[in-house]
Design a protein around this motif. Structure first.
Motif, PDB file in Angstrom:
ATOM      1  N   GLN A  32       0.808  -1.218   0.000  1.00  0.00           N
ATOM      2  CA  GLN A  32       0.000   0.000   0.000  1.00  0.00           C
ATOM      3  C   GLN A  32       0.839   1.265   0.000  1.00  0.00           C
ATOM      4  O   GLN A  32       0.313   2.354  -0.005  1.00  0.00           O
ATOM      5  N   SER A  33       2.158   1.160   0.003  1.00  0.00           N
ATOM      6  CA  SER A  33       2.962   2.366   0.108  1.00  0.00           C
ATOM      7  C   SER A  33       3.990   2.390  -1.009  1.00  0.00           C
ATOM      8  O   SER A  33       4.976   1.670  -0.976  1.00  0.00           O
TER       9      SER A  33
ATOM     10  N   LYS B 180     -10.143   4.989   7.432  1.00  0.00           N
ATOM     11  CA  LYS B 180      -9.337   6.160   7.787  1.00  0.00           C
ATOM     12  C   LYS B 180      -9.226   7.172   6.644  1.00  0.00           C
ATOM     13  O   LYS B 180      -9.390   8.386   6.881  1.00  0.00           O
TER      14      LYS B 180
ATOM     15  N   ASN C  21      -3.204   2.765  -3.031  1.00  0.00           N
ATOM     16  CA  ASN C  21      -3.971   3.948  -2.646  1.00  0.00           C
ATOM     17  C   ASN C  21      -4.309   4.857  -3.825  1.00  0.00           C
ATOM     18  O   ASN C  21      -5.115   5.781  -3.682  1.00  0.00           O
TER      19      ASN C  21
ATOM     20  N   HIS D 141      -7.574  -4.999   4.731  1.00  0.00           N
ATOM     21  CA  HIS D 141      -7.105  -3.623   4.936  1.00  0.00           C
ATOM     22  C   HIS D 141      -8.252  -2.620   5.038  1.00  0.00           C
ATOM     23  O   HIS D 141      -8.058  -1.436   4.742  1.00  0.00           O
TER      24      HIS D 141
ATOM     25  N   GLU E 230      -9.816  -1.066   7.449  1.00  0.00           N
ATOM     26  CA  GLU E 230      -9.613   0.091   8.316  1.00  0.00           C
ATOM     27  C   GLU E 230      -8.630   1.078   7.683  1.00  0.00           C
ATOM     28  O   GLU E 230      -8.897   2.285   7.587  1.00  0.00           O
ATOM     29  N   ALA E 231      -7.481   0.552   7.245  1.00  0.00           N
ATOM     30  CA  ALA E 231      -6.430   1.426   6.726  1.00  0.00           C
ATOM     31  C   ALA E 231      -6.738   1.960   5.341  1.00  0.00           C
ATOM     32  O   ALA E 231      -6.362   3.096   5.011  1.00  0.00           O
TER      33      ALA E 231
ATOM     34  N   ASP F  32     -13.648   7.060  10.759  1.00  0.00           N
ATOM     35  CA  ASP F  32     -13.285   6.850  12.160  1.00  0.00           C
ATOM     36  C   ASP F  32     -13.491   8.125  12.969  1.00  0.00           C
ATOM     37  O   ASP F  32     -13.781   8.078  14.167  1.00  0.00           O
TER      38      ASP F  32
END
Length: 210
Positions: free
Chosen positions: A4-5, A146, A52, A139, A141-142, A151
């Motif tokens: 994810q990064s 968020k 993302n 994933h 939540e992330a 949240d």
């Protein structure tokens, strides 16, 4: 590999002498590796683009183009794009055409996981469906809660998801823990939960041709 990064490369046993570069969305990196393992492919080098970017689909085509140019510089003659259109509005197809490469068929990964023909046959019902894949179950939540601020501002849930009528988990693997997480995601969004075991769908056939 951090899926994810940023952009990351995953090389197999033979490292830099791989014959096919697959440039794929980070959301399907695990699945591409799993299918290649099933096929016993040892000639595929996987390059992952930041998952993302799905929150900013205008970034996908430029990122893929940069990755294609890098692959050419590294000597790869054979390149395959592990993306559907994914909200690029045809921009990704233009990049593929400009560089003479192909991508996975379909409008998005939900379609090719289910099977593009099957998805098209249910198009009307799918318009009000929120899709969960193995990646999103892991994933949620992330990747969703968020970034959308749910949240901090749970009242936004109805703004984002009020028009959906169900959450459909398209399961790539038969994993009870992932199913629990998918149910929790549906509950978080206030949507009725359904599940279909799809496996890898049309992704398997696309990678088999490599």
């Amino acid at each position: 590999m951090k899926r994810q990064s940023g952009e990351a490369s995953v090389r197999g046993k033979t490292g830099g002498d791989k014959k096919v570069r697959v440039i794929a969305c980070g959301m399907i990196a695990r699945e591409v590796l799993a299918v290649n393992a099933q096929l016993r492919h040892d000639h595929v080098d996987l390059k992952c683009i930041d998952a993302n970017y799905h929150h900013h689909p205008e970034r996908i085509a430029p990122a893929v183009e940069r990755a294609i140019l890098r692959a050419r510089q590294e000597g790869y003659r054979h390149i395959f794009i592990g993306y559907a259109d994914c909200g690029t509005g045809g921009q990704l197809d233009r990049v593929c055409a400009d560089h003479g490469v192909e991508r996975i068929e379909g409008p998005h990964c939900f379609s090719f996981y289910l099977g593009n023909e099957a998805f098209a046959a249910e198009a009307d019902e799918m318009m009000t469906t929120f899709f969960i894949t193995d990646f999103l179950a892991r994933h949620f939540e992330a990747f969703l809660v968020k970034p959308l601020g749910l949240d901090r501002f749970p009242e936004l849930r109805s703004t984002y998801f009020g028009h959906y009528e169900r959450a459909l988990y398209l399961a790539q693997t038969d994993d009870p823990e992932l199913e629990r997480k998918a149910r929790d995601a549906a509950d978080c969004l206030g949507l009725p939960y359904e599940r279909r075991m799809t496996g890898y769908g049309d992704l398997s056939a696309a990678l088999a041709e490599l």
